[in-house]
Design an enzyme around this catalytic site. Structure first.
Site, PDB file in Angstrom:
ATOM      1  N   LYS A   1       1.435  -0.792   0.078  1.00 59.57           N
ATOM      2  CA  LYS A   1       0.045  -0.316   0.154  1.00 59.57           C
ATOM      3  C   LYS A   1       1.030   1.039  -0.260  1.00 59.57           C
ATOM      4  O   LYS A   1       1.736   1.708   0.860  1.00 59.57           O
ATOM      5  CB  LYS A   1      -0.840  -0.456   1.510  1.00 59.57           C
ATOM      6  CG  LYS A   1      -2.333   0.793   0.820  1.00 59.57           C
ATOM      7  CD  LYS A   1      -2.007   2.490   0.475  1.00 59.57           C
ATOM      8  CE  LYS A   1      -2.001   2.975   1.869  1.00 59.57           C
ATOM      9  NZ  LYS A   1      -1.549   3.779   1.072  1.00 59.57           N
TER      10      LYS A   1
ATOM     11  N   GLU B   1       9.141   1.463  10.955  1.00 63.11           N
ATOM     12  CA  GLU B   1      10.967   2.773  10.422  1.00 63.11           C
ATOM     13  C   GLU B   1       9.351   3.490  10.602  1.00 63.11           C
ATOM     14  O   GLU B   1       8.484   4.096  10.210  1.00 63.11           O
ATOM     15  CB  GLU B   1      11.220   2.130   9.870  1.00 63.11           C
ATOM     16  CG  GLU B   1      11.975   0.885   9.475  1.00 63.11           C
ATOM     17  CD  GLU B   1      12.527   0.714   8.093  1.00 63.11           C
ATOM     18  OE1 GLU B   1      12.583   0.890   7.237  1.00 63.11           O
ATOM     19  OE2 GLU B   1      13.755  -0.189   8.580  1.00 63.11           O
TER      20      GLU B   1
ATOM     21  N   CYS C   1      13.771  10.902   7.077  1.00 60.98           N
ATOM     22  CA  CYS C   1      13.430  10.909   7.766  1.00 60.98           C
ATOM     23  C   CYS C   1      14.836  11.002   9.431  1.00 60.98           C
ATOM     24  O   CYS C   1      14.423  10.714  10.123  1.00 60.98           O
ATOM     25  CB  CYS C   1      12.807   9.221   8.249  1.00 60.98           C
ATOM     26  SG  CYS C   1      13.597   8.172   8.012  1.00 60.98           S
TER      27      CYS C   1
ATOM     28  N   GLU D   1       8.694  16.828  15.162  1.00 53.71           N
ATOM     29  CA  GLU D   1       9.293  16.337  13.979  1.00 53.71           C
ATOM     30  C   GLU D   1       8.339  17.241  13.401  1.00 53.71           C
ATOM     31  O   GLU D   1       7.300  16.914  13.187  1.00 53.71           O
ATOM     32  CB  GLU D   1       8.943  14.549  13.187  1.00 53.71           C
ATOM     33  CG  GLU D   1       9.167  14.256  11.793  1.00 53.71           C
ATOM     34  CD  GLU D   1       9.682  12.835  11.742  1.00 53.71           C
ATOM     35  OE1 GLU D   1       7.908  12.536  11.677  1.00 53.71           O
ATOM     36  OE2 GLU D   1      10.205  12.339  11.328  1.00 53.71           O
TER      37      GLU D   1
HETATM   38  N1  LIG Z   1      12.024   5.525  10.144  1.00 54.96           N
HETATM   39  C1  LIG Z   1      11.997   5.749   8.785  1.00 54.96           C
HETATM   40  O1  LIG Z   1      12.968   4.963   8.489  1.00 54.96           O
HETATM   41  C2  LIG Z   1      11.743   6.002   7.792  1.00 54.96           C
HETATM   42  C3  LIG Z   1      12.033   7.185   6.589  1.00 54.96           C
HETATM   43  C4  LIG Z   1      10.454   7.336   6.386  1.00 54.96           C
HETATM   44  C5  LIG Z   1       9.620   8.413   6.831  1.00 54.96           C
HETATM   45  N2  LIG Z   1       9.891   7.903   8.185  1.00 54.96           N
HETATM   46  C6  LIG Z   1       8.385   9.551   8.664  1.00 54.96           C
HETATM   47  O2  LIG Z   1       7.431   8.587   8.249  1.00 54.96           O
HETATM   48  C7  LIG Z   1       7.101   9.775   7.904  1.00 54.96           C
HETATM   49  C8  LIG Z   1       6.117  10.576   6.834  1.00 54.96           C
HETATM   50  O3  LIG Z   1       5.696   9.621   5.784  1.00 54.96           O
HETATM   51  P1  LIG Z   1       4.148  10.086   5.638  1.00 54.96           P
HETATM   52  O4  LIG Z   1       3.733  11.395   6.154  1.00 54.96           O
HETATM   53  O5  LIG Z   1       3.886   9.158   4.677  1.00 54.96           O
HETATM   54  O6  LIG Z   1       3.667   8.898   7.311  1.00 54.96           O
HETATM   55  P2  LIG Z   1       2.006   8.468   7.038  1.00 54.96           P
HETATM   56  O7  LIG Z   1       2.159   8.076   8.473  1.00 54.96           O
HETATM   57  O8  LIG Z   1       1.138   9.875   7.393  1.00 54.96           O
HETATM   58  O9  LIG Z   1       1.346   7.190   6.509  1.00 54.96           O
HETATM   59  C9  LIG Z   1       2.510   5.988   5.997  1.00 54.96           C
HETATM   60  C10 LIG Z   1       1.381   5.242   5.467  1.00 54.96           C
HETATM   61  O10 LIG Z   1       0.710   4.729   5.818  1.00 54.96           O
HETATM   62  C11 LIG Z   1      -0.689   4.826   5.721  1.00 54.96           C
HETATM   63  N3  LIG Z   1      -1.520   4.791   7.026  1.00 54.96           N
HETATM   64  C12 LIG Z   1      -1.831   6.079   7.105  1.00 54.96           C
HETATM   65  N4  LIG Z   1      -2.469   5.604   7.885  1.00 54.96           N
HETATM   66  C13 LIG Z   1      -3.193   5.101   8.686  1.00 54.96           C
HETATM   67  C14 LIG Z   1      -3.751   3.645   8.735  1.00 54.96           C
HETATM   68  N5  LIG Z   1      -4.413   4.044  10.024  1.00 54.96           N
HETATM   69  N6  LIG Z   1      -3.664   2.801   8.922  1.00 54.96           N
HETATM   70  C15 LIG Z   1      -3.443   1.957   8.142  1.00 54.96           C
HETATM   71  N7  LIG Z   1      -2.052   2.922   6.341  1.00 54.96           N
HETATM   72  C16 LIG Z   1      -2.159   3.902   7.411  1.00 54.96           C
HETATM   73  C17 LIG Z   1      -0.707   5.929   4.251  1.00 54.96           C
HETATM   74  O11 LIG Z   1      -1.209   6.034   3.637  1.00 54.96           O
HETATM   75  C18 LIG Z   1       1.056   5.815   3.879  1.00 54.96           C
HETATM   76  O12 LIG Z   1       1.302   5.176   2.943  1.00 54.96           O
HETATM   77  C19 LIG Z   1       7.203  10.831   8.888  1.00 54.96           C
HETATM   78  O13 LIG Z   1       7.428  10.939   9.753  1.00 54.96           O
HETATM   79  C20 LIG Z   1       9.100  10.748   8.814  1.00 54.96           C
HETATM   80  O14 LIG Z   1       9.849  10.580  10.170  1.00 54.96           O
HETATM   81  C21 LIG Z   1      10.629   6.463   9.022  1.00 54.96           C
HETATM   82  O1  LIG Z   2      13.878   8.657   4.642  1.00 53.30           O
HETATM   83  C1  LIG Z   2      14.100   7.876   4.768  1.00 53.30           C
HETATM   84  C2  LIG Z   2      15.031   7.318   4.537  1.00 53.30           C
HETATM   85  C3  LIG Z   2      15.284   5.763   4.937  1.00 53.30           C
HETATM   86  C4  LIG Z   2      16.124   5.378   4.270  1.00 53.30           C
HETATM   87  C5  LIG Z   2      15.959   4.086   4.668  1.00 53.30           C
HETATM   88  O2  LIG Z   2      15.010   3.284   4.817  1.00 53.30           O
HETATM   89  C6  LIG Z   2      17.560   3.336   3.800  1.00 53.30           C
HETATM   90  O3  LIG Z   2      18.398   4.332   2.855  1.00 53.30           O
HETATM   91  O4  LIG Z   2      17.749   1.832   3.451  1.00 53.30           O
END
Ligand SMILES: NC(=O)c1ccc[n+]([C@@H]2O[C@H](COP(=O)([O-])OP(=O)(O)OC[C@H]3O[C@@H](n4cnc5c(N)ncnc54)[C@H](O)[C@@H]3O)[C@@H](O)[C@H]2O)c1
Ligand SMILES: O=C/C=C/C=C(\O)C(=O)O
Length: 486
Positions: free
Chosen positions: A178, A254, A288, A390
């Site tokens: 998804k 993550e 992230c 964040e």
């Molecule tokens: N730790 C990591 O490796 C990492 C990497 C990239 C991004 N991030 C984090 O992601 C965030 C930004 O991305 P975003 O705004 O797309 O995150 P988000 O949590 O809003 O959405 C991520 C995904 O989850 C889905 N989603 C949302 N609510 C849901 C629910 N209730 N049930 C199931 N699926 C659901 C969304 O449709 C999307 O596909 C930031 O907090 C960032 O730090 C973390």
């Molecule tokens: O935005 C987050 C970046 C994550 C990076 C990875 O998961 C990766 O480099 O494998």
């Protein structure tokens, strides 16, 4: 108008409900296409296809055969590099110069690395003594976990999705992906590549839609998914964990971060500035691992602030196709509202705005885009929301410190623990400080330097579990012990 359908059981199919939503180009606000929104029926069809595919040819293949197919997938991405680049940049607005170096090559690498790893990894074995003297032999065998639900975000769409799909498939699982509703395109292109590479129908499925009360929730509530791997916000991670608890399904999460950069007076200033500029502003701050809190040792504070300001003001704001641009828009106008609310909060909390703080003037054809200025603040209290939450935008707050202990305490002061970057030429200090930082990933004199064999993930509220190298294998397989009495 482009129609973006689901990819289920090897075919592109629309939603039975006929419900669609718009895919918007954030560089100019124009509609790219209409995306089908999956209901429970489409999610169920995708999960059923994945379950059936486990029992088909995919489930019977040897590791070497699977690895060959995954290499073909990687080669297929590379062969269609320009199409992936175009699609990713349309969806995200990011500069092509960035996506061509990071997003697309990593999309291919994520398949190659795990295919090769699986061919070479050993299983454990323990000989044991028994009272009759004959002994017993224990050995581990790994089996695919089954159907994996992959839920991914919009900031590095192909990279982050394949970072999960690559190892999941290498281990013999089938997946239902998804992708983020903001960035549906590359997941579908990957479906075409999978087909051409000979991945059997049902092994890789994509359902489009939103999170809550839509495809995301339907997937996490589906009883026939064995485990979930998710990248996204911490709050969403909590929701997914709750849904996965039903049926005791495993999760790999993550999540978000509020990462600290620590710059010591004995750093190489050029490296520290270059690295901090990238970590704060690359991908318009939507990484992230990015640095939103910078702690700088007092003797070099003023020089560091001045040089980071100069660097931020040198960034070239522009659309993906502009070869000179290295700073694109945010992913959406909605996300810009969130980022700008923090820009306002910083003012309300009495920040000194070193640079930026608003929306840049853009030419008329880009005026509908989600543009925002790279922004640096100083002078905020440690408990300002701008410093503790964040933002996920191109901004950072810089604060001075006076001792190593103080810097470590500041870095560790938040409930997040994803990544940190330390800048020092003193290697003893680097080891000492790195050991004390509460984060899953610590970089010294670098940032986002990735070896895909290493553990990747967050501590505290930044995640559960580690992926990368053999750690991915642990999540995507079930380890079974066979005990043979001799
Ligand atoms: N730790 C990591 O490796 C990492 C990497 C990239 C991004 N991030 C984090 O992601 C965030 C930004 O991305 P975003 O705004 O797309 O995150 P988000 O949590 O809003 O959405 C991520 C995904 O989850 C889905 N989603 C949302 N609510 C849901 C629910 N209730 N049930 C199931 N699926 C659901 C969304 O449709 C999307 O596909 C930031 O907090 C960032 O730090 C973390
Ligand atoms: O935005 C987050 C970046 C994550 C990076 C990875 O998961 C990766 O480099 O494998």
């Amino acid at each position: 108008m482009k129609e973006i359908k689901h990819y289920i059981n090897g075919e592109f199919v629309g939603s039975a409900s006929g419900r669609t939503f718009e895919d918007i180009n954030p560089a100019n606000g124009q509609v790219i296409g209409r995306v089908h929104e999956a209901g429970r029926a489409e999610v169920d069809a995708a999960v059923k296809a994945a379950r059936a595919a486990l029992k088909g040819p995919w489930g019977k293949m040897t590791v070497v055969e699977r690895a060959e197919i995954l290499h073909r997938v990687a080669d297929g991405i590379t062969a269609r590099f320009d199409e992936f680049l175009e699609a990713e940049c349309l969806d995200t607005g990011k500069p092509k110069s960035l996506a061509s170096h990071i997003d697309i090559p990593r999309g291919a690498a994520n398949f190659k690395v795990f295919a090769d790893l699986l061919k070479n990894v050993a299983n454990e074995a323990f000989e044991m003594a028994t009272p009759d003297g004959a002994g017993a032999l224990n050995y581990g065998v790994r089996r695919p976990k089954g159907v994996i639900g992959v839920i991914s975000p919009w900031n590095l769409p192909l990279l982050l999705m394949t970072w999960k799909v690559g190892p999941a498939l290498a281990c013999g699982n089938c997946v239902v992906v998804k992708p983020s509703e903001e960035t549906p395109l590359t997941a579908n292109l990957l479906g075409e590549v999978m087909q051409a590479a000979g991945v059997p129908a049902g092994v890789y499925n994509v359902v489009h839609g939103f999170g809550g009360d839509s495809a995301g929730a339907f997937l996490t509530e589906h009883a026939d998914v064995d485990a979930y791997t998710f990248t996204g916000e911490t709050g969403t991670g909590e929701t997914i964990m709750r849904a996965a608890a039903k049926g005791v399904r495993q999760v790999s999460l993550e999540l978000g971060g509020k990462n600290a950069g620590i710059v010591f007076a004995d750093c190489d200033m050029d490296k520290a500035i270059e690295g901090t500029l990238r970590s704060a502003f690359a991908n318009c701050g939507q990484v992230c691992l990015g640095t939103e809190r910078v702690y700088v040792e007092r003797p070099i504070f003023d020089e560091f602030v001045a040089r980071l300001k100069a660097g931020a003001e040198n960034l070239v704001i522009g659309p993906p196709d502009d070869a000179s641009s290295n700073f694109g828009p945010l992913v959406s106008l909605k996300h810009r509202e969130k980022v700008l609310s923090y820009y306002q909060q910083a003012l309300d909390d009495g920040a000194s705005v070193i640079t930026g703080g608003g929306v840049p003037d853009m030419p008329a054809h880009l005026a509908g885009g989600a543009w925002v200025q790279p922004t640096i603040w100083t002078g905020l209290a440690d408990d300002s929301a701008v410093v503790t939450e964040e933002i996920f935008g191109p901004c950072c707050h810089i604060r001075p410190f006076d001792s190593e202990e103080e810097a470590i305490e500041l870095a560790n002061s938040l409930p997040y623990g994803l990544a940190s970057a330390i800048w020092t030429e003193n290697s003893s200090r680097a080891h000492r400080v790195a050991g004390q930082i509460e984060a899953g990933i610590v970089w010294v004199n670098s940032w986002f330097l990735r070896d895909l064999r290493t553990a990747f993930g967050g501590s505290k509220q930044s995640g559960i579990g580690r992926e990368g190298g053999v750690h991915s294998l642990e999540f995507y397989t079930e380890l079974k012990n066979v005990c043979i009495k001799l």
